[in-house]
Design an enzyme around this catalytic site. Structure first.
Site, PDB file in Angstrom:
ATOM      1  N   GLY A 188      -6.813   0.880  -3.544  1.00 40.33           N
ATOM      2  CA  GLY A 188      -6.687  -0.414  -4.207  1.00 40.33           C
ATOM      3  C   GLY A 188      -6.526  -1.574  -3.255  1.00 40.33           C
TER       4      GLY A 188
ATOM      5  N   GLY B 258       0.817  -1.201   0.000  1.00 41.79           N
ATOM      6  CA  GLY B 258       0.000   0.000   0.000  1.00 41.79           C
ATOM      7  C   GLY B 258       0.855   1.256   0.000  1.00 41.79           C
ATOM      8  N   VAL B 259       0.200   2.397   0.201  1.00 40.14           N
ATOM      9  CA  VAL B 259       0.874   3.678   0.106  1.00 40.14           C
ATOM     10  C   VAL B 259       0.970   4.320   1.482  1.00 40.14           C
ATOM     11  CG1 VAL B 259      -1.247   4.973  -0.318  1.00 40.14           C
ATOM     12  CG2 VAL B 259       0.927   5.852  -1.206  1.00 40.14           C
ATOM     13  N   GLY B 260       1.984   5.164   1.684  1.00 41.62           N
ATOM     14  CA  GLY B 260       2.124   5.893   2.935  1.00 41.62           C
ATOM     15  C   GLY B 260       3.393   5.524   3.674  1.00 41.62           C
TER      16      GLY B 260
ATOM     17  N   GLU C  87       0.384  -1.049  -7.216  1.00 41.13           N
ATOM     18  CA  GLU C  87      -0.186   0.129  -7.862  1.00 41.13           C
ATOM     19  C   GLU C  87       0.738   1.331  -7.710  1.00 41.13           C
ATOM     20  OE1 GLU C  87      -3.960   0.657  -6.008  1.00 41.13           O
ATOM     21  OE2 GLU C  87      -3.127   0.765  -3.995  1.00 41.13           O
TER      22      GLU C  87
ATOM     23  N   ASN D 182      -9.324   8.673   4.194  1.00 37.86           N
ATOM     24  CA  ASN D 182      -8.915   8.800   2.800  1.00 37.86           C
ATOM     25  C   ASN D 182      -9.866   8.023   1.884  1.00 37.86           C
ATOM     26  OD1 ASN D 182      -6.667  10.355   3.498  1.00 37.86           O
ATOM     27  ND2 ASN D 182      -5.380   8.558   3.753  1.00 37.86           N
TER      28      ASN D 182
END
Length: 501
Positions: A382, A263-265, A288, A378
């Site tokens: 995905g 994931g992101v972050g 992604e 948020n």
């Protein structure tokens, strides 16, 4: 600009951002490029916001690939331009409007957005605004640091505005692999069997006559600074590595691991970066978002290839990344989100998915999006695309929040994004819980013993014990007294005459 815009018809439509923004009218549906703060248009949205700030009434529906920078989301939100927003955001101004019911924000699985565009679920797309590094002889658009939904928006929008951004290097050309399945019912299998397969074109197809405006800009992506890996994230990374090594030792994973998604972050970046200290080599990424940790893994030769849809590189690393771009171009592919997040491809490749959670309950349900059940943070992004289809689905979260005053392992999550059937493994800095094949009661025990903070374990255990005396407790923990729903129901004699409200 000849090296950037080689199609003469497109070049003849070069204009200012203010002129291009005039093409957008009140009530339109606008789609833009951009995915997690990368490759999004900046000049035209800011010009559109200025129109509203001068008093003009203009409200739009906005569709992006994922989160975008403040020049787009923030400016339009604060100017009152956004009426409806799809599918994911990380902007404080958008969040405040959504939680105050002044903006209709619709959270979605990212892989579904291109499908909805193609099949008209959003209605007509009036204008697409796409950031590019250039336009080739045929009018095709060469994307910048993300692909996202850009290709589908360019195909299905009535008009296309192209922002040619000179802050993005032309050497990005060739890194993209743009492929899009046909609409149902004529769709076909996506021919990807390895992360490094190239199956599309290095540009977005677009007829020159469809391009309504070309705007030249030089505004860089506003990617976020990534915090240094803290102690908790490092411990979680160590637990992930130990778990994967044990899976290999037990024969449940091959020695050469399947592709990894993250994931992101900050936390996701730190946990993925922990693989640098592992024994694993020749890894691949099928994800992604590609963050700094992916660059680190490539540079240390832990990762041989990475596939994603966006390059979200921190400001501290972006210059060094661009200087080594020729090397990275052979090891990175950027694809449309309908390919990077395709359930079909994720399942075929046997991806190991690693995502983050806000809280996890004792049955294994995960909340990724809402505080208190109603305040959006948020969005789902995905994570669901990967968690539902991965061969191994891992969620990480600290065991506590708010300086240790709140447990992130809870009796019941306030909002369910991923049901108990999707997460296989939960990791906190306290330990790792393998939930595969366990009953609800067994999952609760594993989470309390391995993942909950010690100071919250007695209360969680007491909750389980109170439920243990009730029938069916091994299959789930009802949030309310089950007797409310199991007592014999004897309606009053005249109640049968009432309507079915």
């Amino acid at each position: 600009m000849y090296n950037r815009i080689s199609n003469r018809e497109a070049e003849s439509k070069t204009m200012s951002a203010a002129q291009a923004a005039e093409l957008i009218k009140d009530g339109m549906t606008v789609g833009t490029s951009g995915f997690t703060m990368a490759g999004y248009p900046k000049a035209v949205p800011m010009a559109l916001a200025r129109r509203a700030e001068r008093g003009e009434k203009i409200r739009i529906k906005l569709i992006t690939g994922a989160s975008v920078g403040d020049e787009l989301d923030g400016r339009l939100a604060r100017a009152g331009v956004l009426e409806r927003r799809y599918p994911y955001q990380t902007n404080q101004s958008v969040r405040e409007l959504a939680n105050d019911d002044r903006l209709a924000y619709v959270d979605m699985h990212l892989s579904q957005v291109p499908f909805w565009i193609k099949n008209g679920y959003f209605g007509k797309i009036d204008v697409a605004i796409i950031e590019a590094i250039g336009i080739d002889d045929e009018g095709n658009i060469i994307p910048s640091t993300s692909v996202g939904c850009s290709n589908v928006l360019a195909e299905y929008a009535e008009k296309v505005i192209v922002e040619v951004n000179t802050a993005q290097p032309v050497k990005l050309e060739g890194m993209h692999d743009v492929y899009s399945p046909r609409r149902m019912k004529e769709t076909e299998p996506i021919p990807i069997v390895r992360p490094n397969n190239r199956v599309g074109m290095p540009y977005i197809r677009c007829r020159p006559d469809k391009i309504a405006a070309v705007v030249v800009t030089d505004i860089p992506d506003s990617t976020r600074h990534l915090a240094q890996t803290d102690a908790r994230s490092q411990i979680m990374a160590d637990y992930l590595v130990a778990f994967l090594e044990n899976e290999v030792a037990c024969g449940r994973l091959p020695r050469k691991l399947p592709p990894i998604q993250s994931g992101v972050g900050n936390m996701a970046n730190a946990v993925l970066g922990g693989l640098q200290k592992s024994k694993f080599r020749n890894l691949s990424i099928y994800s992604e978002v590609l963050q700094d940790s992916v660059l680190d893994l490539i540079e240390t030769e832990r990762v041989s290839f990475a596939s994603g849809t966006a390059l979200t590189i921190s400001p501290e690393r972006i210059d060094a990344f661009y200087k080594s771009l020729e090397m990275y171009k052979y090891k990175i592919i950027l694809r449309p989100v309908e390919i990077s997040n395709s359930p079909e491809v994720i399942r075929r490749l046997g991806v190991i998915a690693v995502n983050t959670a806000l809280e996890v309950d004792l049955e294994g349900n995960v909340n990724s999006t809402h505080i208190g059940g109603c305040q959006i943070v948020n969005g789902l992004g995905g994570s669901g695309d990967f968690a539902r289809n991965a061969a191994l689905s891992v969620f990480t979260t600290p065991s506590t929040a708010k300086n240790g005053t709140i447990s992130c392992i809870v009796p019941h999550v306030a909002h369910v994004d991923h049901t108990e059937h999707d997460p296989h493994v939960i990791i906190t800095e306290q330990g790792c819980a393998d939930l595969r094949g366990l009953t609800a009661y067994e999952r609760a025990r594993a989470l309390i013993e391995n993942c909950a903070h010690p100071k919250f374990r007695p209360a969680l255990q007491a909750f389980v014990e109170r439920r243990a005396a009730r029938p069916g407790f091994r299959h789930g923990f009802a949030p309310e007294d089950p007797q409310r729903w199991t007592q014999d129901y004897r309606p009053e004699e005249n109640e049968s005459e009432k309507g079915n409200d």
